[in-house]
Design an enzyme around this catalytic site. Structure first.
Site, PDB file in Angstrom:
ATOM      1  N   LYS A 128       6.299  -3.263  -2.714  1.00 27.21           N
ATOM      2  CA  LYS A 128       5.462  -2.230  -2.206  1.00 27.21           C
ATOM      3  C   LYS A 128       6.782  -1.069  -1.979  1.00 27.21           C
ATOM      4  CE  LYS A 128       2.837  -0.581   1.585  1.00 27.21           C
ATOM      5  NZ  LYS A 128       2.387  -0.800   2.804  1.00 27.21           N
ATOM      6  N   ASP A 147      -0.900  -1.005  -1.807  1.00 25.77           N
ATOM      7  CA  ASP A 147      -1.096  -1.226  -0.569  1.00 25.77           C
ATOM      8  C   ASP A 147      -2.651  -1.614  -0.289  1.00 25.77           C
ATOM      9  OD1 ASP A 147      -2.783   1.108  -0.872  1.00 25.77           O
ATOM     10  OD2 ASP A 147      -1.986   1.885   1.064  1.00 25.77           O
TER      11      ASP A 147
END
Length: 217
Positions: A128, A147
């Site tokens: 991420k 996310d």
């Protein structure tokens, strides 16, 4: 319907969702404030389980005190902790920020690397964070940032059935054109904050509702 036809229909639906997201959020961009790749890396580490708004209140003083990787690497860890305390989990975040900066100084001559496999060597950096840095600091779309908003909406929109971020990313990579990987994530995050919220999605005012198998559930 065959598996191939089902996937083609899902891909077509994903593209239509992307088109609508672009129309809804034409100026969407990363919500974290930064001027350098290192600042974005640090801000993204701080954003874990914390709002971007809160991070943006913390980083001006942090970046003024520690302007580069060398400064973070040589800092008193307690000072970093104190400056990032309000972002939550501050001890672990401070440790990861300093550890990442020490490695950046020792192995990458003080510069945040531009390759996924090298970014993943840094403490506190998973896919991420690496995707955010590569796409927004360097213009490299190497993956899809997943996310909590992207995870939730991708499942609600039936674009994936997985909960693991890496497996969700693999599904989205197959559905979304590479040039749109990062702006897909950013726009989906905007939509998750504004309309498709975790506790009470506002399906009655959602421009994606007719494309969403989960509407009104």
């Amino acid at each position: 319907m065959s598996i191939t036809r089902k996937w083609a229909a899902k891909e077509q639906r994903a593209i239509e969702i992307l088109i609508r997201l672009k129309r809804l959020y034409p100026d969407a961009k990363c919500s974290l404030n930064y001027e350098t790749p290192l600042q974005l890396l640090v801000a993204t580490i701080l954003s874990a389980q914390c709002t971007d708004e809160r991070v943006n209140k913390v980083t001006p003083a942090l970046f003024q005190r520690f302007p580069d990787a060398q400064a973070f690497a040589e800092a008193d860890i307690a000072e970093i902790e104190n400056l990032v305390r309000s972002t939550g989990f501050y001890r672990n975040k401070a440790k990861n920020i300093q550890g990442a900066c020490q490695k950046i100084v020792e192995k990458f001559k003080g510069q945040v690397p531009k390759r996924m496999e090298l970014l993943l060597e840094l403490p506190g950096v998973a896919r991420k964070t690496a995707n955010v840095v590569l796409a927004n600091a360097y213009g490299i779309n190497q993956g899809v940032t997943v996310d909590t908003h992207v995870k939730r909406l991708s499942n609600r929109l039936a674009l994936t059935t997985h909960q693991d971020p890496v497996r969700i990313e693999k599904d989205l990579i197959r559905l979304i054109p590479q040039e749109d990987w990062e702006n897909w994530s950013i726009r989906l995050i905007y939509h998750g904050r504004a309309v498709c919220q975790a506790r009470k999605p506002m399906c009655d005012r959602c421009d994606l509702a007719e494309l969403c198998p989960s509407k009104n559930e």
